[in-house]
Write a protein that holds these residues in place. Structure first.
Motif, short mmCIF file in Angstrom:
data_model
loop_
_atom_site.label_atom_id
_atom_site.label_comp_id
_atom_site.label_asym_id
_atom_site.label_seq_id
_atom_site.Cartn_x
_atom_site.Cartn_y
_atom_site.Cartn_z
N THR A 1 -12.67 146.60 -72.75
CA THR A 1 -12.36 147.08 -71.40
C THR A 1 -10.85 147.26 -71.22
O THR A 1 -10.04 146.76 -72.00
CB THR A 1 -12.85 146.11 -70.32
N ASN A 2 -10.51 147.90 -70.12
CA ASN A 2 -9.10 148.08 -69.76
C ASN A 2 -8.67 147.07 -68.70
O ASN A 2 -7.65 147.25 -68.04
CB ASN A 2 -8.86 149.50 -69.25
N TYR A 3 -9.43 146.01 -68.54
CA TYR A 3 -9.09 144.98 -67.56
C TYR A 3 -8.15 143.93 -68.15
O TYR A 3 -8.19 143.63 -69.35
CB TYR A 3 -10.33 144.28 -67.04
N CYS A 4 -7.33 143.37 -67.29
CA CYS A 4 -6.60 142.14 -67.59
C CYS A 4 -7.04 141.10 -66.58
O CYS A 4 -6.89 141.30 -65.37
CB CYS A 4 -5.09 142.35 -67.50
N ASP A 5 -7.65 140.02 -67.06
CA ASP A 5 -8.10 138.94 -66.20
C ASP A 5 -7.02 137.86 -66.16
O ASP A 5 -6.51 137.43 -67.20
CB ASP A 5 -9.40 138.33 -66.73
N ILE A 6 -6.68 137.43 -64.94
CA ILE A 6 -5.60 136.45 -64.75
C ILE A 6 -6.10 135.31 -63.87
O ILE A 6 -6.76 135.55 -62.85
CB ILE A 6 -4.38 137.11 -64.09
N GLY A 7 -5.79 134.09 -64.27
CA GLY A 7 -6.13 132.92 -63.47
C GLY A 7 -5.02 131.88 -63.57
O GLY A 7 -4.04 132.07 -64.30
N PHE A 8 -5.16 130.78 -62.86
CA PHE A 8 -4.10 129.78 -62.87
C PHE A 8 -4.65 128.40 -62.51
O PHE A 8 -5.72 128.27 -61.91
CB PHE A 8 -2.98 130.16 -61.88
N GLU A 9 -3.90 127.39 -62.89
CA GLU A 9 -4.11 126.01 -62.46
C GLU A 9 -2.77 125.43 -62.07
O GLU A 9 -1.73 125.74 -62.69
CB GLU A 9 -4.73 125.17 -63.59
N ILE A 10 -2.76 124.57 -61.06
CA ILE A 10 -1.54 123.88 -60.64
C ILE A 10 -1.55 122.47 -61.20
O ILE A 10 -2.54 121.74 -61.06
CB ILE A 10 -1.42 123.85 -59.10
N ASP A 11 -0.46 122.11 -61.88
CA ASP A 11 -0.32 120.79 -62.48
C ASP A 11 0.55 119.93 -61.56
O ASP A 11 1.74 120.19 -61.40
CB ASP A 11 0.32 120.91 -63.86
N GLU A 12 -0.03 118.91 -60.95
CA GLU A 12 0.72 118.05 -60.04
C GLU A 12 1.48 116.96 -60.78
O GLU A 12 2.45 116.41 -60.26
CB GLU A 12 -0.24 117.44 -59.01
N HIS A 13 1.05 116.64 -62.00
CA HIS A 13 1.71 115.59 -62.77
C HIS A 13 3.13 116.02 -63.17
O HIS A 13 4.09 115.27 -63.03
CB HIS A 13 0.89 115.27 -64.02
N MET A 14 3.27 117.22 -63.70
CA MET A 14 4.57 117.81 -64.00
C MET A 14 4.61 119.13 -63.26
O MET A 14 3.92 120.08 -63.66
CB MET A 14 4.77 118.03 -65.50
N PRO A 15 5.36 119.24 -62.21
CA PRO A 15 5.23 120.40 -61.31
C PRO A 15 5.35 121.74 -62.04
O PRO A 15 6.44 122.15 -62.45
CB PRO A 15 6.39 120.19 -60.32
N ARG A 16 4.22 122.36 -62.23
CA ARG A 16 4.18 123.65 -62.93
C ARG A 16 2.89 124.36 -62.54
O ARG A 16 1.92 123.74 -62.10
CB ARG A 16 4.25 123.50 -64.45
N VAL A 17 2.91 125.66 -62.74
CA VAL A 17 1.70 126.46 -62.64
C VAL A 17 1.39 126.98 -64.03
O VAL A 17 2.26 127.56 -64.70
CB VAL A 17 1.86 127.63 -61.65
N VAL A 18 0.17 126.75 -64.49
CA VAL A 18 -0.27 127.27 -65.78
C VAL A 18 -1.09 128.53 -65.51
O VAL A 18 -2.15 128.48 -64.89
CB VAL A 18 -1.13 126.24 -66.54
N VAL A 19 -0.55 129.66 -65.94
CA VAL A 19 -1.22 130.95 -65.75
C VAL A 19 -1.91 131.35 -67.05
O VAL A 19 -1.32 131.22 -68.13
CB VAL A 19 -0.21 132.04 -65.33
N LEU A 20 -3.13 131.83 -66.94
CA LEU A 20 -3.88 132.31 -68.11
C LEU A 20 -4.17 133.79 -67.94
O LEU A 20 -4.61 134.23 -66.88
CB LEU A 20 -5.17 131.51 -68.29
N SER A 21 -3.91 134.55 -68.99
CA SER A 21 -4.06 136.00 -68.96
C SER A 21 -4.85 136.44 -70.18
O SER A 21 -4.50 136.10 -71.31
CB SER A 21 -2.67 136.64 -68.95
N ALA A 22 -5.94 137.20 -69.96
CA ALA A 22 -6.79 137.64 -71.05
C ALA A 22 -6.95 139.16 -71.01
O ALA A 22 -7.17 139.74 -69.94
CB ALA A 22 -8.16 136.98 -70.97
N LEU A 23 -6.82 139.80 -72.17
CA LEU A 23 -7.07 141.24 -72.27
C LEU A 23 -7.49 141.59 -73.69
O LEU A 23 -7.35 140.79 -74.62
CB LEU A 23 -5.84 142.05 -71.83
N ASP A 24 -8.02 142.79 -73.85
CA ASP A 24 -8.35 143.34 -75.16
C ASP A 24 -7.08 143.97 -75.73
O ASP A 24 -6.55 144.92 -75.16
CB ASP A 24 -9.47 144.38 -75.03
N ASN A 25 -6.61 143.46 -76.85
CA ASN A 25 -5.35 143.94 -77.40
C ASN A 25 -5.37 145.41 -77.78
O ASN A 25 -4.33 146.08 -77.77
CB ASN A 25 -4.96 143.11 -78.64
N LEU A 26 -6.54 145.96 -78.09
CA LEU A 26 -6.62 147.37 -78.48
C LEU A 26 -6.84 148.31 -77.30
O LEU A 26 -6.62 149.52 -77.43
CB LEU A 26 -7.75 147.58 -79.50
#
Length: 349
Positions: free
Chosen positions: A292-317
């Protein structure tokens, strides 16, 4: 739109011709390959058997430009820099999938790739991430599509980079990528007994896609961004999962982070924000975006060490290469950017 693909024998070239053959507004008029000249396209891309009778031919700038309105370059890095100037003189519009015109700064380009033969063109190409440069792409004659790893990283990180909440000098990005990103040519590292059942770091530091990430995210931020990037090869054919660690300088709630992503991508047709409460696909997973031509993006917030972990998935081709290129062509032509690209993935895969 009459279209041609120069260097169509690779994996990206195969997906490009597949998309163009079924594009309702495009006609594929020529494909080139020195190695396979005179052979049917389907002899190299067997999934196209019975679909087309077009044959590979040798590259000739005049013969090809006479039959094309748009030309896609699927040639290796450093090959297109000498082809693009010839094509620009003919008036065709060019979408280059190599790295030759992605980097605007000559010193940076030459640090990662070596001497550039036509540095005067570096500032004339438009970087081909549609979600960041839509209006510029519409007016472009030369678009330089991003690297697949850079695509996933930039799309995932961009919404938060300009928020004022992120430490711009401490961004850590890690990508896991499938074997098709290595291209059609094989080596010992891509030989199946060596490539199967692995999670192999292959560029833990100094990856050349870092230059694109810093260039584009610095533009979003309005100041210099520093990125620590590492890449791993994993045991899948297609797909990238990129994990982005954004360290916070001020606290953000989940609702505020949602708001940043929604505002930045608004109605972008190929960006999906994924964050479900239940199920096995609660966050982005490359398994569900293959083809597909989609990019799926999600996130989690880490309260232990203040950060946002972003996850990004796509088809490289697709979103990381051929689909993004066709999306740019649609914008350049002034038609709906989703034309010929709006289809779901195959599941299970």
């Amino acid at each position: 739109m009459r279209t041609g693909v120069i260097g169509a024998s690779g994996y990206t070239g195969g997906d490009l011709v597949r998309l163009l053959l079924f594009h309702p507004k495009a006609e594929l008029t020529c494909v080139t390959s020195r190695q396979f000249s005179g052979k049917y396209l389907s002899s190299v891309h067997p999934n196209l058997r019975g679909i087309t009778q077009i044959k590979f031919e040798e590259f000739n700038v005049n013969k090809i430009s006479d039959r094309c309105d748009y030309i896609f370059l699927g040639v290796p890095h450093r090959a297109s820099m000498n082809i693009v100037p010839q094509l620009l003189e003919t008036g065709v519009k060019i979408i280059d999938l190599s790295a030759d015109f992605r980097i605007k700064n000559l010193e940076t380009y030459e640090y990662y790739y070596g001497k550039h033969e036509h540095p005067e063109l570096l500032g004339k190409s438009i970087y081909g991430i549609s979600e960041l440069h839509k209006e510029e792409i519409k007016k472009a004659n030369l678009v330089s599509c991003p690297g697949c790893l850079a695509s996933s990283a930039i799309l995932g990180a961009a919404p938060m980079i300009g928020s004022g909440a992120v430490d711009l000098e401490r961004i850590v990005i890690d990508s896991k990528v499938g074997s098709s990103a290595s291209g059609r040519e094989f080596s010992l590292s891509t030989h199946h007994p060596e490539r199967a059942n692995i999670v192999r770091p292959y560029k833990a530091t100094n990856h050349r896609h870092t230059a694109e990430m810093e260039q584009e995210l610095s533009e979003v931020a309005g100041k210099q961004v520093k990125i620590a990037f590492s890449a791993h090869a994993v045991d899948m054919v297609r797909g990238i999962l990129t994990t982005i660690h954004l360290f916070l300088e001020k606290e953000l709630t989940e609702k505020e982070v949602w708001g940043l992503f929604r505002e930045f991508y608004n109605d972008e047709p190929f960006i999906r924000i994924i964050k479900q409460k239940t199920g096995i696909y609660r966050l982005p997973d490359p398994k569900v975006i293959v083809g597909t031509n989609y990019c799926d993006i999600g996130f989690e917030i880490d309260e232990h060490m203040p950060r946002v972990v972003v996850l990004s998935a796509l088809d490289n081709l697709i979103k990381g290469a051929a689909g993004q290129a066709v999306q740019c062509m649609n914008l350049m032509e002034g038609i709906d950017e989703t034309t010929g690209l709006k289809f779901p993935g195959i599941h299970p895969y």
